[in-house]
Every structure is written in C-alpha cells, then in structure tokens.
Design a protein around this motif. Structure first.
Motif, PDB file in Angstrom:
ATOM      1  N   LEU A  67      49.386  29.853  30.787  1.00  0.00           N
ATOM      2  CA  LEU A  67      48.880  30.477  32.001  1.00  0.00           C
ATOM      3  C   LEU A  67      49.091  29.503  33.154  1.00  0.00           C
ATOM      4  CD1 LEU A  67      45.427  31.949  30.821  1.00  0.00           C
ATOM      5  CD2 LEU A  67      47.529  33.221  31.207  1.00  0.00           C
ATOM      6  N   ALA A  68      49.442  30.018  34.310  1.00  0.00           N
ATOM      7  CA  ALA A  68      49.642  29.162  35.481  1.00  0.00           C
ATOM      8  C   ALA A  68      49.438  29.987  36.743  1.00  0.00           C
ATOM      9  CB  ALA A  68      51.043  28.544  35.475  1.00  0.00           C
ATOM     10  N   VAL A  69      48.860  29.352  37.746  1.00  0.00           N
ATOM     11  CA  VAL A  69      48.709  29.976  39.061  1.00  0.00           C
ATOM     12  C   VAL A  69      49.662  29.260  40.006  1.00  0.00           C
ATOM     13  CG1 VAL A  69      47.143  30.514  40.953  1.00  0.00           C
ATOM     14  CG2 VAL A  69      46.304  30.566  38.600  1.00  0.00           C
ATOM     15  N   ASP A  70      50.779  29.943  40.313  1.00  0.00           N
ATOM     16  CA  ASP A  70      51.727  29.389  41.284  1.00  0.00           C
ATOM     17  C   ASP A  70      51.616  30.195  42.578  1.00  0.00           C
ATOM     18  OD1 ASP A  70      52.889  31.771  40.637  1.00  0.00           O
ATOM     19  OD2 ASP A  70      54.723  30.937  39.787  1.00  0.00           O
ATOM     20  N   GLY A  71      52.609  30.084  43.456  1.00  0.00           N
ATOM     21  CA  GLY A  71      52.518  30.757  44.745  1.00  0.00           C
ATOM     22  C   GLY A  71      52.381  32.257  44.635  1.00  0.00           C
ATOM     23  N   LEU A  72      53.245  32.901  43.829  1.00  0.00           N
ATOM     24  CA  LEU A  72      53.215  34.356  43.707  1.00  0.00           C
ATOM     25  C   LEU A  72      51.940  34.821  43.006  1.00  0.00           C
ATOM     26  CD1 LEU A  72      54.545  37.120  43.998  1.00  0.00           C
ATOM     27  CD2 LEU A  72      55.841  36.651  41.904  1.00  0.00           C
ATOM     28  N   SER A  73      51.592  34.181  41.902  1.00  0.00           N
ATOM     29  CA  SER A  73      50.398  34.612  41.172  1.00  0.00           C
ATOM     30  C   SER A  73      49.121  34.278  41.932  1.00  0.00           C
ATOM     31  CB  SER A  73      50.369  33.977  39.775  1.00  0.00           C
ATOM     32  OG  SER A  73      50.450  32.576  39.843  1.00  0.00           O
ATOM     33  N   ALA A  74      49.150  33.269  42.828  1.00  0.00           N
ATOM     34  CA  ALA A  74      47.973  32.976  43.648  1.00  0.00           C
ATOM     35  C   ALA A  74      47.637  34.171  44.535  1.00  0.00           C
ATOM     36  CB  ALA A  74      48.227  31.733  44.496  1.00  0.00           C
ATOM     37  N   VAL A  75      48.664  34.771  45.131  1.00  0.00           N
ATOM     38  CA  VAL A  75      48.442  35.964  45.950  1.00  0.00           C
ATOM     39  C   VAL A  75      47.904  37.105  45.092  1.00  0.00           C
ATOM     40  CG1 VAL A  75      49.560  37.675  47.418  1.00  0.00           C
ATOM     41  CG2 VAL A  75      50.245  35.283  47.566  1.00  0.00           C
ATOM     42  N   MET A  76      48.458  37.253  43.892  1.00  0.00           N
ATOM     43  CA  MET A  76      48.083  38.375  43.036  1.00  0.00           C
ATOM     44  C   MET A  76      46.658  38.246  42.501  1.00  0.00           C
ATOM     45  SD  MET A  76      50.443  40.602  43.028  1.00  0.00           S
ATOM     46  CE  MET A  76      49.748  41.583  41.710  1.00  0.00           C
ATOM     47  N   VAL A  77      46.238  37.047  42.081  1.00  0.00           N
ATOM     48  CA  VAL A  77      44.901  36.923  41.484  1.00  0.00           C
ATOM     49  C   VAL A  77      43.823  37.203  42.527  1.00  0.00           C
ATOM     50  CG1 VAL A  77      45.638  35.359  39.651  1.00  0.00           C
ATOM     51  CG2 VAL A  77      44.841  34.402  41.827  1.00  0.00           C
ATOM     52  N   VAL A  78      44.040  36.770  43.760  1.00  0.00           N
ATOM     53  CA  VAL A  78      43.061  37.050  44.807  1.00  0.00           C
ATOM     54  C   VAL A  78      43.042  38.548  45.119  1.00  0.00           C
ATOM     55  CG1 VAL A  78      42.450  36.632  47.215  1.00  0.00           C
ATOM     56  CG2 VAL A  78      43.229  34.735  45.786  1.00  0.00           C
ATOM     57  N   THR A  79      44.219  39.173  45.186  1.00  0.00           N
ATOM     58  CA  THR A  79      44.290  40.610  45.470  1.00  0.00           C
ATOM     59  C   THR A  79      43.592  41.415  44.387  1.00  0.00           C
ATOM     60  OG1 THR A  79      46.397  40.317  46.640  1.00  0.00           O
ATOM     61  CG2 THR A  79      45.856  42.538  45.877  1.00  0.00           C
ATOM     62  N   VAL A  80      43.901  41.125  43.119  1.00  0.00           N
ATOM     63  CA  VAL A  80      43.306  41.874  42.009  1.00  0.00           C
ATOM     64  C   VAL A  80      41.799  41.688  41.976  1.00  0.00           C
ATOM     65  CG1 VAL A  80      43.175  42.028  39.491  1.00  0.00           C
ATOM     66  CG2 VAL A  80      45.399  41.840  40.615  1.00  0.00           C
ATOM     67  N   ALA A  81      41.328  40.455  42.119  1.00  0.00           N
ATOM     68  CA  ALA A  81      39.891  40.193  42.051  1.00  0.00           C
ATOM     69  C   ALA A  81      39.151  40.808  43.229  1.00  0.00           C
ATOM     70  CB  ALA A  81      39.645  38.688  41.994  1.00  0.00           C
ATOM     71  N   ALA A  82      39.744  40.757  44.420  1.00  0.00           N
ATOM     72  CA  ALA A  82      39.081  41.317  45.593  1.00  0.00           C
ATOM     73  C   ALA A  82      38.969  42.836  45.495  1.00  0.00           C
ATOM     74  CB  ALA A  82      39.846  40.915  46.857  1.00  0.00           C
ATOM     75  N   VAL A  83      40.045  43.494  45.118  1.00  0.00           N
ATOM     76  CA  VAL A  83      40.007  44.954  45.004  1.00  0.00           C
ATOM     77  C   VAL A  83      39.058  45.377  43.879  1.00  0.00           C
ATOM     78  CG1 VAL A  83      41.372  47.005  44.482  1.00  0.00           C
ATOM     79  CG2 VAL A  83      42.302  45.255  45.991  1.00  0.00           C
ATOM     80  N   THR A  84      39.050  44.636  42.771  1.00  0.00           N
ATOM     81  CA  THR A  84      38.141  44.956  41.674  1.00  0.00           C
ATOM     82  C   THR A  84      36.691  44.895  42.136  1.00  0.00           C
ATOM     83  OG1 THR A  84      39.700  44.095  40.034  1.00  0.00           O
ATOM     84  CG2 THR A  84      37.398  44.290  39.365  1.00  0.00           C
ATOM     85  N   THR A  85      36.334  43.843  42.875  1.00  0.00           N
ATOM     86  CA  THR A  85      34.960  43.707  43.359  1.00  0.00           C
ATOM     87  C   THR A  85      34.587  44.859  44.287  1.00  0.00           C
ATOM     88  OG1 THR A  85      35.166  41.301  43.225  1.00  0.00           O
ATOM     89  CG2 THR A  85      33.358  42.166  44.531  1.00  0.00           C
ATOM     90  N   ALA A  86      35.476  45.181  45.218  1.00  0.00           N
ATOM     91  CA  ALA A  86      35.190  46.274  46.154  1.00  0.00           C
ATOM     92  C   ALA A  86      35.035  47.601  45.421  1.00  0.00           C
ATOM     93  CB  ALA A  86      36.306  46.365  47.192  1.00  0.00           C
ATOM     94  N   VAL A  87      35.901  47.864  44.458  1.00  0.00           N
ATOM     95  CA  VAL A  87      35.857  49.142  43.738  1.00  0.00           C
ATOM     96  C   VAL A  87      34.601  49.240  42.884  1.00  0.00           C
ATOM     97  CG1 VAL A  87      36.987  50.492  41.934  1.00  0.00           C
ATOM     98  CG2 VAL A  87      38.343  49.503  43.773  1.00  0.00           C
ATOM     99  N   LEU A  88      34.187  48.155  42.241  1.00  0.00           N
ATOM    100  CA  LEU A  88      32.988  48.211  41.406  1.00  0.00           C
ATOM    101  C   LEU A  88      31.738  48.412  42.257  1.00  0.00           C
ATOM    102  CD1 LEU A  88      33.479  45.658  38.491  1.00  0.00           C
ATOM    103  CD2 LEU A  88      34.065  48.065  38.643  1.00  0.00           C
ATOM    104  N   VAL A  89      31.703  47.835  43.451  1.00  0.00           N
ATOM    105  CA  VAL A  89      30.574  48.103  44.347  1.00  0.00           C
ATOM    106  C   VAL A  89      30.530  49.592  44.683  1.00  0.00           C
ATOM    107  CG1 VAL A  89      29.643  47.690  46.649  1.00  0.00           C
ATOM    108  CG2 VAL A  89      30.516  45.772  45.305  1.00  0.00           C
TER     109      VAL A  89
END
Length: 649
Positions: A67-89
């Motif tokens: 597993l690694a967080v590089d430039g591309l995956s850094a953008v993706m992990v924040v996007t996925v986590a942010a949308v998940t939080t908003a949707v669960l609320v």
C-alpha cells in the motif's frame, strides 16, 4: 508513519464489519458510530495525503501486499473519505422505522474501505481482493431493500455485469505470472514481454470499462438506480464508477506500452460521453438522468486516461465526484420528501424546498460545464489532451460537452418551473413522501455543491501546474485561450437552446427517442448475444451429461450389479461353508471378546461416531447450493484475509 496507511484501510473495514454484524440494536448509537468512523477515516486520509506513507507485508510466496499514498492516490483517498462522510451524514435521515441502520452503514464503510485499498494498492493481488470486496458490497447495497423483488433483481444484473468484466483482472494476473512478473507489482506490468503485455492490457481495460459503466456495459448503472439515493451518491458518482477510470489513469504506462490500448480507451470514453449524454437527455426520471450523465461524465475521465491526460482526468474525477454526489443527494431528499423521481412531478420542487433547490441549481449548472464552474475548466483540460491526440477526437468530445449542457439544463428547467395547481397529484409515485426535508440534508449537500463550484481553481495556471507535478504529469498540455472561449460559447449556446426548447417535443424520430429512453437497448442486446447463448449451451451440456455421461454411469452400475450377483452365489456355496466351520471354532473366543467390547471399546466408538455426526452437521450448513451465498462466503473470506494482512502483517 508506515502504520498510517494500514490504519487508513483498517478503520473503515474493521468498523464497518463490526457495525454490519452487531449494529441492529440502538439505532441512534449506531448512526453516531458510523458517522464517527467515517469522520475519523477522513482525518487519517488527510494526514496520509500530507505524509505519503508506504507499507508492505508478505502475502504469498514471492508476492507482497503493498500500500502506498503517492500524488494520485493522495487526491483519491481524500476525495473518497470526504464524500463518504458527507453521504453517511445525509443517510442518517433517510432510514425508515425498522430498517437495520447498522447493516447499511457498515456495508457503506466496508465499501469505502475497499475503495481506499483499491486506490492505494501497489500490487495486483491486494488490488484484486479489494476489487472483489467492493463488488460484493455494492451488490448488497444496491439490493439493500431486497424484500422488493425488482430491487434484488436490479442488484443481480449490476453485479453480474460488472463481475463478468472483472474477470479481466484475473486474466491480467495470469498473464503477468506467465510473463515472469512474479511480484505482480502494478509498476512492473508495463514491462511484460509480448504477447503477455497485450493480454495484461486487454484484461485491465475490460475490467476498468465494466466497472466504470462505459460502452457496452453502461446499462448496469440504470439498474443500480433501484438502490437508495445515498448509495447512488457514494457508489455511482465518486467511488465505484470512478474506480475503473482511476485504474486506467494509474496504469497509463501500461496503455502507452501498446499501440492500440490508448486509442481504444480514448474512443470508448468519448463515444460513451456522447451516446450516454443523448440517453440522459431522453430520460423522464431524475435518477435515471443522473445515472446516464454519470456514464457520460466518466467517459471524459476515460478519454483523458487514453489520451495521456492523467492530471486532467484526475481534475475531472474530483470535480464530478463532488458535483454528482450533491445532485444525487438532492434527488434523494426530494424522493424522501415528495415520494417521486419523475421530472414532470418535480415541477416547482426547487421553489417549494428552496435550500435543496439552490443546491441542485448550482450542481446542475456545474454539470452543464458553464464557466467559471469546475467541470467547465476540467473538461477543457481533458479536451486539450484529446486535441493533442487528434482533431476528430477533440471535436467529438466538444460535442459531448454540448450534450452535457442540454441534459443538465433540462433537469434544472423542470424543478424550477412554477408549482402546478395541484402538485400533490404527482407525488408518491415511488413511496409515501414525508413532505419535509430532514435536518441532516443541508450540511452535506451544501458542502458538496460548494466544493463542486469551487474546484474549478484546479484548472487555473498555478493550481493546474501544482496538480500536474503532484501526479507526475508535468508535461501535459493545457487548454489555449481560444479553446476556453470555444468551449464556453458551446456550453452557453447549448444551455440556452435547451432552456428555450424544454417545453417543446424533440424534433427527432420517435424510434430514436424510444431507443434513447431505453438506454440504447444495451441490456436487450447483451441478453440476446450473451445470456441466451450461454443458457442454451448450459442446457445442451446438461442434456449431454444426463444422456451420455449419466448413461455410461448407469450402464457401469448395471454391470456392477450383475457381477455382485455372481459373487454372491459363490459366497453362499463356497466361502460360507468355510466360514461356518471357522465360526464354530471361534464362537467361544467371540463371547469373551464381546464382553470386553461392551465394556470399553463400544463407548469409544460411540463417542467417535457422535463427533463425526456433529462435524457433518456443521459442514453441511454452508453447502446451500445458492451461488450468491457461496460468493458472499468468498467475499467474507477475502475481507478477513485483508484484515489479517492489515492487522498482523
């Protein structure tokens, strides 16, 4: 900090699993725990995006789970986590009395965890495990209200379609092993020798296009709209359908290593953007319109991946995730309050629920690609990459952008019309509406649409240059001033025409309208070309098995019975005579041995027999004969294996 990347995946996977298994009591507590886990995951994602942790652990002989967080995956992990939080609320206000909130929130978190593993995996085995968990949980979420047969059937169609395409990843893994890439590192796939390189590429492309609902797989996303609106907001805008586009962006070197994959992916993406845009224009159901537009918008991401526009595809992905999640949540809020998804019944909905209406208006204008909103800038970045590949590709992409303005403005036109004299007459076509907007709707909805509008800054010269360096694509082309002006003019003209023509019938043949309304009859074609021939072959093989294979077995059995009769006669006349003589001599010894057997040996034999019976009962329980239960067991095993890797490593 290496443990941070394990925590990023383990937190939603572990928390979601516990909620799904034990969260049927205490709905308020379960809701708070689900949102808390999502928020904690977002915090870990932001930290991981800044610190860029990497980690690996032994998985199989000669293979590691990386597993690694590089430039591309850094953008993706924040996007996925942010949308998940908003949707669960948002989802906390969508439940009805008696629904198992823990199972729903747990499945959403497990899905988000699998998506986080997908975007951070550096080796193909771990990617495959996460891909499978993602597919299994998406099936369970789409069919969450499985008591309604049409919803369960829709989940089956979506699952089987994506599952068939997912087999491409297994083809890619097998070809990589045959090519001598024993580690199955994603970075090593592009270095395979021919012909294995072409097989690896074909498998990856098929799996990615299927997961992203691109042609010819697009129809499964129409069926997936039977799921709850919060599921659509998470799976079908920011995560699942984006996973295929992300995979193509991540493995762009693999596409570039062949002379056919890049052009093929580009043309599939741009044709999907155009064709499914037309499908969206023809829809009369709001969620179906948003679903078709998702296929079209993801087509721009796929176009970018095939054209070498990694940064532009990433910008399109992030901007679309925020925009479409907000639009799905607005549609879900209206469905809960008014009980309908029909555009004609939603006339004036934006006026009667002003906050939701304002948010929907911002999202729709962003989706239309109007300047200066985010998807206008993102599309221009994508089209600049397409223009570098060819003028025709650019022209088709520009036409698809114009169609995007049409379907977005169509949806906005309906919901902003004056309220009819009796609006209640069109409500409650899907369910009984509550006639009010839940208190949990405004915060996530406003956050998403504001992000959708503001993410256009990523296309400004400074932020665009930063993003290109972040994802390692510093040499990508940027749109010229005339391209920006042309796309803005086209989008504004298409939007104006759509608004003016919205109340008039479309000047196209009826057969074309019906084809577009029916998603180009893609599902019918697949049933005729794939499903029916497969079932026919299965019936033919079953008949061959019954008449030929079973016939041979039955003849063998008859011969065995005849031989047994002959042996029986020999036994009665010859063997039994000798046995009777020996039996008389051993009778006394037998009596003595019988006494010993009754006292000690029989009790041991009975204990062994009882244990064998109990073991047999437990072993029979999983053997139900139902394919989806076998798949669920396999998915649970994959999830447990991933957790063991994450926690034990």
């Amino acid at each position: 900090m290496n443990g941070l990347v394990w925590l990023l995946a383990a937190l939603p996977l572990g928390g979601g699993t516990l909620l799904a298994l034990t969260g049927h009591r205490g709905p308020r507590t379960v809701t708070l725990l689900g949102v808390a886990v999502a928020a904690a995951t977002l915090g870990v994602a932001v930290t991981a995006a800044v610190t860029r942790p990497t980690a690996s652990a032994p998985l199989f002989a000669g293979m590691r789970a990386g597993l690694a967080v590089d430039g591309l995956s850094a953008v993706m992990v924040v996007t996925v986590a942010a949308v998940t939080t908003a949707v669960l609320v948002f989802a906390t206000g969508e439940f009805t009395a008696g629904e198992n909130r823990g199972r729903f929130l747990g499945l959403m978190l497990v899905f988000a965890g699998a998506m986080l593993v997908t975007v951070t995996a550096t080796t193909l085995p771990l990617l495959l495990m996460a891909w499978e968990v993602m597919g299994a949980t998406s099936w369970a979420l789409i069919g969450y209200r499985w008591q309604q047969p049409e919803r369960a059937h829709a989940a089956d169609v979506a699952f089987l379609t994506t599952r068939a395409a997912d087999l491409g990843l297994y083809l890619a893994a097998g070809a990589a092993l045959a090519a001598g890439l024993g580690s199955l590192s994603l970075d090593a796939l592009a270095h395979a020798d021919s012909p294995w390189l072409h097989l690896i590429t074909a498998g990856v492309v098929a799996a990615a296009l299927g997961k992203s609902a691109q042609l010819p797989f697009s129809f499964w996303l129409s069926r997936a709209m039977q799921g709850p609106s919060s599921v659509s907001a998470l799976l079908h805008s920011a995560t699942m359908v984006a996973a295929g586009a992300y995979l193509l962006l991540r493995l762009h070197p693999l596409l570039a290593a062949t002379d056919w994959a890049g052009p093929l992916v580009s043309w599939v993406g741009v044709l999907t953007a155009l064709a499914l845009g037309v499908v969206a224009v023809a829809q009369t159901d709001l969620k179906q319109l948003l679903a078709a537009s998702t296929c079209a918008q993801v087509g721009f991401m796929v176009l970018a991946a095939g054209s070498g526009g990694v940064a532009s595809g990433t910008t399109q992905l992030v901007a679309h995730a925020a925009t479409k999640s907000g639009l799905f949540l607005a549609a879900g809020a209206w469905l809960t309050a008014l009980g309908t998804r029909r555009l004609t019944a939603l006339r004036g909905a934006a006026r009667s629920t002003r906050l939701v209406g304002a948010a929907f208006a911002v999202g729709a204008l962003t989706l239309a690609g109007l300047p200066p909103l985010s998807l206008w800038a993102a599309k221009d970045e994508v089209l600049a990459a397409a223009r570098a590949e060819g003028t025709v590709l650019y022209a088709v992409g520009l036409a698809a952008a114009a169609v995007a303005a049409v379907y977005s403005v169509k949806a906005l036109w309906y919901v902003t019309r004056p309220l009819p004299e009796d609006p209640e007459a069109g409500y409650d076509t899907e369910r009984r509406g509550t006639r009010h907007i839940a208190a949990t709707v405004p915060p996530p909805l406003l956050a998403l649409v504001l992000a959708a509008a503001g993410l256009g800054v990523l296309a400004l010269p400074g932020p665009a240059s930063w993003l290109k360096h972040l994802v390692g694509a510093a040499g990508e082309p940027s749109p010229r001033l005339w391209e920006l002006a042309l796309s803005a003019t086209v989008a504004l003209a298409a939007a104006g025409l759509a608004w003016w023509w919205a109340s008039r019938p479309a000047p196209v043949p009826g057969v074309a309208v019906r084809a577009a309304e029916g998603w180009l009859y893609l599902e019918r074609v697949v049933r005729a070309v794939v499903v029916r021939p497969v079932f026919g072959l299965a019936r033919a093989l079953a008949a061959f098995d019954d008449r030929v294979v079973d016939g041979a077995v039955r003849q063998t059995a008859r011969g065995g019975r005849a031989l047994a009769r002959l042996a029986h006669r020999l036994d009665d006349t010859v063997v039994d005579g000798a046995v009777r003589g020996a039996a008389d001599g051993g009778l006394a010894a037998g009596r003595l041995a019988g006494r010993l057997d009754d006292d000690g040996i029989d009790s041991a034999v009975r204990a062994v027999a009882a244990g064998a019976r109990n073991l047999g009962r437990w072993a029979r329980r999983p053997q139900t004969g139902l394919l989806h239960q076998y798949y669920a067991q396999a998915a649970v095993a994959f999830a447990v294996l991933v957790l063991i890797i994450l926690l034990v490593r």
